[in-house]
Structure formats: structure tokens, C-alpha cells
Write a protein that holds these residues in place. Structure first.
Motif, PDB file in Angstrom:
ATOM      1  N   VAL A 158      -4.892  11.419  -1.407  1.00 15.08           N
ATOM      2  CA  VAL A 158      -3.999  11.886  -2.476  1.00 15.08           C
ATOM      3  C   VAL A 158      -4.705  12.904  -3.369  1.00 15.08           C
ATOM      4  O   VAL A 158      -4.183  13.985  -3.634  1.00 15.08           O
ATOM      5  CB  VAL A 158      -3.471  10.701  -3.322  1.00 15.08           C
ATOM      6  N   ASP A 195      -8.596   0.548   1.876  1.00 19.63           N
ATOM      7  CA  ASP A 195      -7.377   1.323   1.622  1.00 19.63           C
ATOM      8  C   ASP A 195      -7.422   2.088   0.302  1.00 19.63           C
ATOM      9  O   ASP A 195      -6.899   3.191   0.205  1.00 19.63           O
ATOM     10  CB  ASP A 195      -6.149   0.397   1.630  1.00 19.63           C
ATOM     11  N   THR A 196      -8.048   1.495  -0.693  1.00 19.24           N
ATOM     12  CA  THR A 196      -8.115   2.151  -2.008  1.00 19.24           C
ATOM     13  C   THR A 196      -8.803   3.506  -1.894  1.00 19.24           C
ATOM     14  O   THR A 196      -8.319   4.511  -2.422  1.00 19.24           O
ATOM     15  CB  THR A 196      -8.869   1.256  -3.019  1.00 19.24           C
ATOM     16  N   LEU A 229       0.757   8.653   4.399  1.00 13.00           N
ATOM     17  CA  LEU A 229      -0.576   9.262   4.494  1.00 13.00           C
ATOM     18  C   LEU A 229      -0.585  10.415   5.497  1.00 13.00           C
ATOM     19  O   LEU A 229      -1.145  11.481   5.230  1.00 13.00           O
ATOM     20  CB  LEU A 229      -1.623   8.224   4.889  1.00 13.00           C
ATOM     21  N   ASP A 262       1.442   2.006  -3.471  1.00 12.92           N
ATOM     22  CA  ASP A 262       0.228   2.585  -4.070  1.00 12.92           C
ATOM     23  C   ASP A 262       0.145   4.099  -3.829  1.00 12.92           C
ATOM     24  O   ASP A 262      -0.225   4.857  -4.725  1.00 12.92           O
ATOM     25  CB  ASP A 262      -1.037   1.923  -3.494  1.00 12.92           C
ATOM     26  N   VAL A 263       0.481   4.531  -2.609  1.00 11.93           N
ATOM     27  CA  VAL A 263       0.431   5.963  -2.285  1.00 11.93           C
ATOM     28  C   VAL A 263       1.456   6.730  -3.131  1.00 11.93           C
ATOM     29  O   VAL A 263       1.130   7.755  -3.744  1.00 11.93           O
ATOM     30  CB  VAL A 263       0.729   6.228  -0.783  1.00 11.93           C
ATOM     31  N   LYS A 312       0.824  -1.215   0.000  1.00 11.97           N
ATOM     32  CA  LYS A 312       0.000   0.000   0.000  1.00 11.97           C
ATOM     33  C   LYS A 312       0.858   1.266   0.000  1.00 11.97           C
ATOM     34  O   LYS A 312       0.445   2.305  -0.494  1.00 11.97           O
ATOM     35  CB  LYS A 312      -0.952  -0.027   1.192  1.00 11.97           C
ATOM     36  N   ILE A 347      -6.622   6.007   0.253  1.00 12.71           N
ATOM     37  CA  ILE A 347      -5.517   6.572  -0.540  1.00 12.71           C
ATOM     38  C   ILE A 347      -6.054   7.559  -1.567  1.00 12.71           C
ATOM     39  O   ILE A 347      -5.536   8.664  -1.722  1.00 12.71           O
ATOM     40  CB  ILE A 347      -4.716   5.450  -1.250  1.00 12.71           C
ATOM     41  N   TYR A 406       3.466   3.162   4.969  1.00 12.77           N
ATOM     42  CA  TYR A 406       2.136   3.514   4.447  1.00 12.77           C
ATOM     43  C   TYR A 406       1.505   4.571   5.353  1.00 12.77           C
ATOM     44  O   TYR A 406       1.042   5.620   4.899  1.00 12.77           O
ATOM     45  CB  TYR A 406       1.295   2.237   4.378  1.00 12.77           C
ATOM     46  N   THR A 445      -3.628   2.177   9.953  1.00 12.62           N
ATOM     47  CA  THR A 445      -2.527   1.905   9.022  1.00 12.62           C
ATOM     48  C   THR A 445      -1.236   1.699   9.815  1.00 12.62           C
ATOM     49  O   THR A 445      -1.210   1.915  11.018  1.00 12.62           O
ATOM     50  CB  THR A 445      -2.342   3.089   8.051  1.00 12.62           C
TER      51      THR A 445
END
Length: 319
Positions: free
Chosen positions: A274, A266-267, A312, A79-80, A76, A270, A308, A304
Motif C-alpha cells: 500500500v 500480512d501486516t 493486493l 485492512d488493505v 485482512k 500490506i 485480500y 493470500t
């Protein structure tokens, strides 16, 4: 919008592209990765600045920064960081595509991305989507949705909404009556009327319509939608209503839902943090605390961990 958007990520002044480029290469070169250095640089630069760093990285080292980051990072946290490195519109297009790819469709993500946009933002997304996936967004979406929900999203994607700030008080009275006659005043519901008004009006116009509706019927538009609609159409209409009234409250609620109960979405977490960081994440933080009586940072920290979490929290600020 009747609020002053407060971003949490602002351009670094002054920007030293050379130094950032070297620092990122150093963070990834050799054995192990300096994740903290990557967080410190990328969360404290605007997206436009990250693009300059990416171009310079390619020039200096002949390497694609995004590919290097992908090979060094994982999970994750990756991903960020990759989300931060894409342009905002590319990132949202990727999220739309992901929501429709494979088995099943994530209607909630479609609603969150599409129902919150002005026409100007929508036309950028439509153009970028076709560039990226060689397929029109409207066509892809039509194949993944159905019924009145599909109809509403199609209206939004084809860009029928009036330009931001367009208001006509007289028309607002008429539109409130049309909504009343299409819902409460009859047996059954004429969804087409709701779709047409909610997809065409500017947010400023819809605010007037909803006020007029309350005068006329004695109940709020939310109450009417709750009685008249169900499923994803209900969710989409409510998203438009909430965004007309307060985008920060809408996103604060989405963040809360993403972290509520067992497991974390989480999707969504994020995507909102973001994509709103350079727009109004400051306002979203305020609303989150006002509605839920705890800070957004504390909520994110409890859901979290590791890099990750650090990434965030750096984007939210005030950690």
C-alpha cells in the motif's frame, strides 16, 4: 535516489467522483457487499482521489466512507481497503503506533518506516503522529526502545538528516575514516560515530561515504556492520545502508521475508504494497523478480486468498 520511481497506482484520468461515490454506496447498500466493485474503484484511484471520493460520500450521504467500509468488510481485506483510504502519512503513523502499542515492540516495523525516510518525510510523520495520538513520536519511541538503537532512531525522528542531494566529497573521505576508526581499527565499537554519520548524512552523501569506506578498508560497509553490530541496531543500520544503495531492493527483500517460511507477515505485506504503490512499487516488482526469480504477483498469490489476494494483486498490477 539514483533511480526513476515507477508507481503501480496512478491517478484515474478522468476522475468521476460522483459516479465513484454512487458505485461505492451501491456496493455496500442492501443485502451483501460487492467486494469486487470496491476493489476495482479504490485500487485504481490515487490516494488524493480517494480523499475526494470520501469527502463527496459524506456530502452526498452524510456517511463516513471509512466507517461504512469497516462495517461491511472484514479481516485482512478490510485492512488493505482501510489502509488505502487513510492519507499515506496517517497510515504510516497508525503503523508506528501499532508497532509500539501493547506488549512488546515491533522493532522491525519501526526500522522499515523510520530508516527509509528523508527529513522532509520525517517531519510530516512527526507532526501527524502528535496530531493523531496527542503524544510526541520521539517520546513514545524512547519509552519503547533502548540503548544505541533508541539513540539512532531518536536522531532520525528529530530530523537531523541533511537535505536530500547534499554532498561533500571531501567530508565523505573524513567520515569513512571516522567509521573505520570507530569499528574495524579498534577493539570494541564506537556506536555513537556510526549513529551520527548514518543519521545525519543525506542518502547521496552516504553513498559516497560507503564507496570511500571500501577504498579505505578493502571491505564493504555491510561487512563492517555485520562484524560490529548485533540485534536491532544491526537491522537499523543495514536498513539505512540498503536504502542508500537501492530502496526498491530493500523493500523487495522485506516482502520476500514477509512471505518466506511458515505463515505470512500480512501486516508487512500490506504496509509495503500500500505505502509504496504510488511511489516505487513498479521498481520493487522488478527487483523482486531479479533477486528471487519469480514475480511478486505469483508470490503474493501463493500466500493470500480471496478478496485480500485480489486487492493486493490489483495494487501490484500485471496480475
Amino acid at each position: 535516489m539514483d533511480y526513476d520511481p515507477i508507481p503501480t497506482v496512478v491517478p484515474a484520468e478522468p476522475l468521476d467522483v460522483e459516479a465513484d461515490t454512487v458505485a461505492l454506496r451501491t456496493a455496500m447498500k442492501g443485502f451483501g457487499t460487492d467486494e469486487q466493485a470496491i476493489i476495482d474503484i479504490l485500487t485504481a484511484r490515487s490516494n488524493a482521489q480517494r480523499q475526494l471520493i470520501k469527502e463527496n460520500f459524506l456530502r452526498e450521504y452524510g456517511r463516513d466512507l471509512i466507517e461504512d467500509l469497516k462495517s461491511e468488510l472484514g479481516g485482512k481485506f478490510e485492512d488493505v481497503i482501510i489502509a488505502l483510504m487513510m492519507t499515506p502519512v496517517q497510515y504510516l503513523c497508525k503503523q508506528l503506533h501499532k508497532a509500539m502499542a501493547g506488549m512488546g515492540t515491533n522493532e522491525s516495523a519501526l526500522v522499515e518506516i523510520l530508516c527509509t525516510k528523508s527529513n522532509e518525510e520525517m517531519s510530516e510523520i512527526v507532526k501527524c503522529y502528535e496530531d493523531m495520538y496527542d503524544r510526541p513520536l520521539a517520546e513514545h519511541m524512547c519509552s519503547e526502545t533502548s540503548g544505541h538503537f533508541r539513540r539512532l532512531l531518536t536522531l532520525i525522528v528529530t530530523g537531523v538528516r541533511d537535505p536530500a542531494g547534499t554532498v561533500d566529497p571531501e567530508k565523505a573521505k573524513e567520515q569513512a575514516e571516522q567509521l573505520y576508526n570507530a569499528g574495524e581499527a579498534k577493539l570494541g565499537t564506537d556506536e555513537e560515530v556510526f549513529n551520527r554519520i548514518l543519521a545525519h548524512g543525506s542518502f547521496a552523501q552516504l553513498r559516497l561515504v560507503f564507496e570511500e569506506y571500501k577504498h579505505l578498508s578493502g571491505q564493504t560497509i555491510e561487512q563492517a556492520i555485520k562484524h560490529e553490530m548485533s540485534g536491532e541496531l544491526h537491522e537499523a543500520m543495514m536498513a539505512i545502508v540498503e536504502c542508500v544503495q537501492s530502496p526498491p531492493a530493500f523493500f523487495a527483500n522485506r516482502l520476500f521475508k514477509a512471505m518466506d517460511g511458515m505463515g505470512t507477515d500480512d501486516t508487512t505485506l500490506i504496509r509495503i504494497i500500500v505505502s509504496r504503490s504510488e511511489i516505487d512499487l513498479g521498481n520493487i516488482k522488478e527487483e523482486f523478480e531479479r533477486i528471487y526469480n519469480r514475480t511478486l504477483v505469483s508470490a503474493v498469490k501463493s500466500e493470500t486468498s480471496g478478496d485480500y489476494k485480489r486487492a493486493l494483486c490489483a495494487l501490484i498490477g500485471g496480475a
